[in-house]
Structure formats: C-alpha cells, structure tokens
Scaffold this motif. Structure first.
Motif, short mmCIF file in Angstrom:
data_model
loop_
_atom_site.label_atom_id
_atom_site.label_comp_id
_atom_site.label_asym_id
_atom_site.label_seq_id
_atom_site.Cartn_x
_atom_site.Cartn_y
_atom_site.Cartn_z
N LEU A 55 37.79 56.50 83.86
CA LEU A 55 39.14 55.97 83.61
C LEU A 55 40.17 57.07 83.90
O LEU A 55 39.97 58.23 83.57
CB LEU A 55 39.27 55.49 82.17
CG LEU A 55 38.34 54.35 81.74
CD1 LEU A 55 38.47 54.09 80.25
CD2 LEU A 55 38.61 53.08 82.54
N ARG A 94 38.52 50.05 70.77
CA ARG A 94 39.06 48.95 69.96
C ARG A 94 37.98 47.90 69.75
O ARG A 94 37.35 47.44 70.70
CB ARG A 94 40.26 48.32 70.66
CG ARG A 94 40.83 47.11 69.89
CD ARG A 94 41.88 46.40 70.71
NE ARG A 94 43.11 47.16 70.80
CZ ARG A 94 43.85 47.28 71.89
NH1 ARG A 94 43.46 46.71 73.02
NH2 ARG A 94 44.96 47.97 71.88
N THR A 142 41.87 49.16 81.35
CA THR A 142 41.13 48.80 80.13
C THR A 142 39.77 48.23 80.50
O THR A 142 39.67 47.31 81.32
CB THR A 142 41.90 47.77 79.29
OG1 THR A 142 43.15 48.33 78.88
CG2 THR A 142 41.11 47.35 78.06
N ASN A 167 39.45 53.86 88.88
CA ASN A 167 38.79 53.41 87.67
C ASN A 167 37.55 52.60 88.06
O ASN A 167 37.61 51.79 88.99
CB ASN A 167 39.71 52.52 86.84
CG ASN A 167 40.85 53.28 86.21
OD1 ASN A 167 40.75 54.47 85.94
ND2 ASN A 167 41.95 52.59 85.94
N THR A 217 44.74 56.91 76.48
CA THR A 217 46.20 57.08 76.33
C THR A 217 46.50 58.56 76.32
O THR A 217 45.60 59.40 76.20
CB THR A 217 46.72 56.42 75.05
OG1 THR A 217 45.97 56.88 73.91
CG2 THR A 217 46.64 54.92 75.13
N PHE A 248 39.86 52.38 76.39
CA PHE A 248 40.98 52.75 77.26
C PHE A 248 41.48 54.13 76.87
O PHE A 248 41.23 54.61 75.75
CB PHE A 248 42.10 51.71 77.20
CG PHE A 248 42.65 51.45 75.82
CD1 PHE A 248 43.80 52.08 75.37
CD2 PHE A 248 42.02 50.56 74.96
CE1 PHE A 248 44.31 51.84 74.12
CE2 PHE A 248 42.51 50.31 73.68
CZ PHE A 248 43.67 50.95 73.27
N GLN A 304 36.82 47.10 73.44
CA GLN A 304 37.59 47.62 74.57
C GLN A 304 37.65 49.14 74.52
O GLN A 304 37.71 49.73 73.44
CB GLN A 304 39.01 47.05 74.59
CG GLN A 304 39.06 45.55 74.86
CD GLN A 304 40.47 45.02 74.92
OE1 GLN A 304 41.29 45.31 74.06
NE2 GLN A 304 40.77 44.25 75.96
N TYR A 324 42.01 42.07 87.91
CA TYR A 324 40.78 42.47 87.22
C TYR A 324 39.56 42.09 88.05
O TYR A 324 39.64 41.30 89.01
CB TYR A 324 40.69 41.81 85.84
CG TYR A 324 40.47 40.31 85.87
CD1 TYR A 324 39.18 39.78 85.94
CD2 TYR A 324 41.55 39.43 85.83
CE1 TYR A 324 38.98 38.41 85.98
CE2 TYR A 324 41.35 38.06 85.86
CZ TYR A 324 40.06 37.55 85.94
OH TYR A 324 39.86 36.20 85.98
N THR A 338 36.56 46.19 79.11
CA THR A 338 36.25 45.25 78.03
C THR A 338 34.79 44.84 78.10
O THR A 338 34.28 44.49 79.17
CB THR A 338 37.14 43.99 78.14
OG1 THR A 338 38.52 44.37 78.04
CG2 THR A 338 36.82 43.00 77.02
N ASP A 375 40.36 45.94 84.07
CA ASP A 375 41.64 45.39 84.52
C ASP A 375 42.52 46.46 85.15
O ASP A 375 42.22 47.66 85.11
CB ASP A 375 42.36 44.62 83.41
CG ASP A 375 42.86 45.51 82.28
OD1 ASP A 375 43.12 46.71 82.50
OD2 ASP A 375 43.03 45.00 81.15
N ASN A 394 40.28 55.62 73.27
CA ASN A 394 40.43 54.58 72.25
C ASN A 394 39.30 53.55 72.36
O ASN A 394 39.04 53.03 73.45
CB ASN A 394 41.76 53.86 72.43
CG ASN A 394 42.96 54.80 72.40
OD1 ASN A 394 43.48 55.11 71.36
ND2 ASN A 394 43.36 55.27 73.59
#
Length: 315
Positions: free
Chosen positions: A42, A257, A156, A25, A315, A313, A311, A124, A158, A152, A255
């Motif tokens: 990612l 967020r 994720t 990542n 899934t 990430f 954020q 992180y 950020t 991290d 995603n």
C-alpha cells in the motif's frame, strides 16, 4: 483501466495478483494454499509499504506452522483437547497444535480454495474464493465458506467473509484472520499501537480464557519492551473499530478496521513475536474457546448465513 488481475508462479504455487497500476497498490493471493494473502503493498505519500510478513519461500510458506495470514474457520485459536459440546452432543477435533494439546485455527488452513469470481471496475478490483465444508472430522456440519478480497482506488484493502449453512442442522461458526504486520524495516520496538479496548481476556497456562480483566494501558502505547499475546474485547460507539500500528519515524499509520456488533468481529488478538520484527493483529468474531463457552459464537441455522468485514489502509 488502472486495475488488473493476473496469474504468476511462486515456485510450484499459482498466485493471483490484484494491482492498481496507477499507484502500484496490490495484493497477492494463493487460492490453493488456504486462500491466503501472501503480500499486501500500500502506498503512503511516495513510499510503497509491503505490510504483511509471510514466509519468504514457497516451501517455508507451505510448511508454516505460525499461520501467517491464514483464514481461520470454522473456529479460530484454541479448543482445549480438541473437545467441545454443542446442542447436547460431544465432538472431538484433531489436536493439531504444536505440543498436541489443543485443536487450533480451524479446518481450512492450507486447503485448496475454488476461484468463484474476478471483477475489475474503474474504482476497484476483487476476487472471491470459496471452500465447501462437509462432514469433516469433529465438525459434521455443511457450510459454504467464501472470502472476497477487494482493493479500491483509495488504497483500502477489504476482506469480507461469508459462511452459509448448507446442512440440515444448526452449525457453530467462528472466523478469524491471522496477519502479521510490519512497517518498513523498523523493529516493533519503534512503533506504537492503539488498541480499541478496555477489557482483556485472562488466560490459564494453556492460553484458554478464565475470565476478563480491565485493560487500563493508556493508548496509543509504545511497544518498546512490551510483549503482547492477548485477546481483547473490542469497544466502540460505532459499527466498527480500528486498531492502529504507528511509526512516527516514517510518518505512517497502519489501520486495521473490523466491523463490530451482533455476529461481527467483537474480539481481537494482538501478538508480538520474539523476533520483534512484526505484530500480529487478528480480528475474531468470538472469544478463544467459544465452541465451549459460547462467548461470541455464531450459531447459524440451516439456510442462513453470517458475514463480516475487515479493512486495512494506511494514513
């Protein structure tokens, strides 16, 4: 230690790479070019997805007018004719949009940012960049703008922005991020999108808001033969909301967020470019033309600051 931060060249540009060597990542940032994230990779299961679409060469990136992955501050989107009125005074910004109709996307694009901090921990790594705004044309306010990028161990990414008023008078502030996302080599027509909204902003011919309308599309919706170039009011029962880009063929969901609530990211722009090879998902702290309408606009008093978090990430 799994995390590392190192420099590399991208043509004449100098990049910072933050990487988790255990998972691969990583993200790549160019401080001297508006502090943009040029690359974000990612891992999902055994596949490493490069999820940001940005111009492929240093020259194309420097000349890019589509604002790929750029930080939009102290305003985002359009201000018609570059004119706004704030606390009884009139101001005029340069009309920098193609077609010379509007001011667009702020005053820090492609500007050199300072590297303030680099931190590596077990779980992180992060870097923090900053840009000082003072007495700019059409924006005679003084602010310290900073952005922290963090990756991290859970995978994720950020982005946290902060803006502190260093001047002596209140300042109007709006922030947005302008990433174009992709999932593998698929066309956007193969993806579904899930937008957490039930209200859409109505635009005039110049993409300036004229009001709001119900947004009644069932979610998630297949993007096949659908074109978005819209701003949405974000709804959630929590302090954040997630927009999803879904590839069922690849069994992966991207995603995005955004923190919502007072002074946070309560608006979202979604745009499907004509090439259908990516989707822009752009969290905003205020509505388009908020410098005139005041809708969502943060007014930061001297010595105070605003902040917000986005954020990304898989899934």
């Amino acid at each position: 230690m799994a995390f590392e931060i190192f420099e590399q060249q991208f043509g004449d540009l100098k990049e910072l790479v933050v990487q988790d060597s255990a998972t691969k990542n990583r993200f790549v940032v160019i401080p001297e070019l508006g502090g943009i994230v040029r690359q974000l990779s990612l891992l999902k299961d055994e596949t490493l997805f490069s999820v940001l679409k940005t111009p492929a060469t240093p020259h194309l990136l420097t000349e890019d007018s589509r604002s790929a992955s750029e930080l939009l501050f102290p305003f985002a989107s359009r201000i018609p004719d570059g004119k706004y009125r704030f606390l009884g005074k009139d101001y005029e910004l340069d009309k920098n949009e193609d077609g010379n109709l509007n001011a667009i996307h702020g005053l820090v694009r492609k500007k050199p940012f300072e590297i303030e901090e680099q931190i590596i921990e077990d779980q992180y790594a992060l870097i923090r960049l900053s840009f000082h705004l003072k007495e700019l044309k059409g924006y005679p306010f003084e602010l310290q703008f900073s952005v922290t990028y963090k990756l991290d161990a859970a995978g994720t990414f950020t982005l946290k922005y902060e803006a502190e008023n260093k001047g002596t008078s209140p300042a109007p502030v709006m922030f947005g991020w302008h990433p174009y996302f992709l999932l593998g080599n698929e066309s956007a027509d193969a993806w579904k999108i899930n937008i957490p909204s039930d209200e859409i902003v109505a635009f005039d011919y110049n993409s300036i808001p004229t009001g709001k309308e119900p947004f009644t599309v069932d979610m998630p919706t297949l993007l096949y033969k659908k074109a978005f170039d819209n701003c949405f009011v974000i709804r959630s029962q929590n302090d954040s909301a997630v927009t999803q880009l879904i590839s069922e063929n690849q069994d992966v969901t991207l995603n995005v967020r955004q923190g919502i609530g007072a002074d946070k990211f309560n608006f979202l722009v979604v745009y499907t470019p004509p090439a259908r090879d990516c989707v822009a998902i752009e969290p905003l702290t205020a509505n388009v033309n908020a410098f005139n309408s005041g809708e969502g606009l943060n007014i930061v008093a001297p010595g105070n600051q605003v902040e917000g978090t986005i954020q990304v990430f898989l899934t």
